[in-house]
Design a protein around this motif. Sequence first.
Motif, short mmCIF file in Angstrom:
data_model
loop_
_atom_site.label_atom_id
_atom_site.label_comp_id
_atom_site.label_asym_id
_atom_site.label_seq_id
_atom_site.Cartn_x
_atom_site.Cartn_y
_atom_site.Cartn_z
N THR A 155 0.82 -1.20 0.00
CA THR A 155 0.00 0.00 0.00
C THR A 155 0.86 1.26 0.00
O THR A 155 1.93 1.30 0.61
CB THR A 155 -0.95 0.03 1.21
OG1 THR A 155 -0.16 0.03 2.40
CG2 THR A 155 -1.88 -1.15 1.22
N LEU A 193 -8.38 6.29 -14.98
CA LEU A 193 -9.23 5.48 -14.10
C LEU A 193 -8.92 4.00 -14.25
O LEU A 193 -8.84 3.25 -13.26
CB LEU A 193 -10.70 5.75 -14.39
CG LEU A 193 -11.22 7.12 -13.96
CD1 LEU A 193 -12.68 7.28 -14.38
CD2 LEU A 193 -11.08 7.32 -12.47
N CYS A 248 -5.54 3.22 -12.63
CA CYS A 248 -5.69 3.18 -11.17
C CYS A 248 -6.27 1.83 -10.73
O CYS A 248 -5.79 1.24 -9.75
CB CYS A 248 -6.57 4.32 -10.68
SG CYS A 248 -5.76 5.94 -10.74
N ALA A 249 -7.26 1.35 -11.44
CA ALA A 249 -7.87 0.06 -11.10
C ALA A 249 -6.86 -1.07 -11.23
O ALA A 249 -6.79 -1.96 -10.37
CB ALA A 249 -9.09 -0.20 -11.98
N GLU A 256 -6.70 4.44 -5.81
CA GLU A 256 -8.02 5.07 -5.74
C GLU A 256 -7.84 6.55 -6.03
O GLU A 256 -6.97 7.19 -5.46
CB GLU A 256 -8.59 4.87 -4.35
CG GLU A 256 -9.92 5.54 -4.12
CD GLU A 256 -10.42 5.30 -2.71
OE1 GLU A 256 -11.15 4.32 -2.52
OE2 GLU A 256 -10.06 6.08 -1.82
N SER A 302 -9.09 10.29 -5.73
CA SER A 302 -9.93 11.09 -4.84
C SER A 302 -9.66 12.56 -5.11
O SER A 302 -8.51 12.98 -5.21
CB SER A 302 -9.58 10.75 -3.38
OG SER A 302 -10.33 11.54 -2.50
#
Length: 87
Positions: A4, A61, A64-65, A70, A72
């Motif tokens: 992460t 998008l 990112c997936a 994510e 924001s």
Amino acid sequence: MSLTLPPQRLLTALQLGQLLLAARKRRALTQAQVGARLGLSQNRVSYLEQHPDELSFKQLLGWCAVVGLELSLGERGRSGSTTKTEW
């Protein structure tokens, strides 16, 4: 090693490219693997990592997936930012 990334404040396209590259590497994905999932060539993924200002919103998008990010958005200055950037 953690998979992460902490939340990142992005103010430039260059920062976006660096974040996309770092997230891809953290997921141990090659440019070819990301490209295959996005319908892009490995060369195009390489180019877009260096020139993220040319990414379409749809590509961003999808990217990112694929790499587990994510997206924001929020109002500038809400979390103590004093940086001014002209758009």
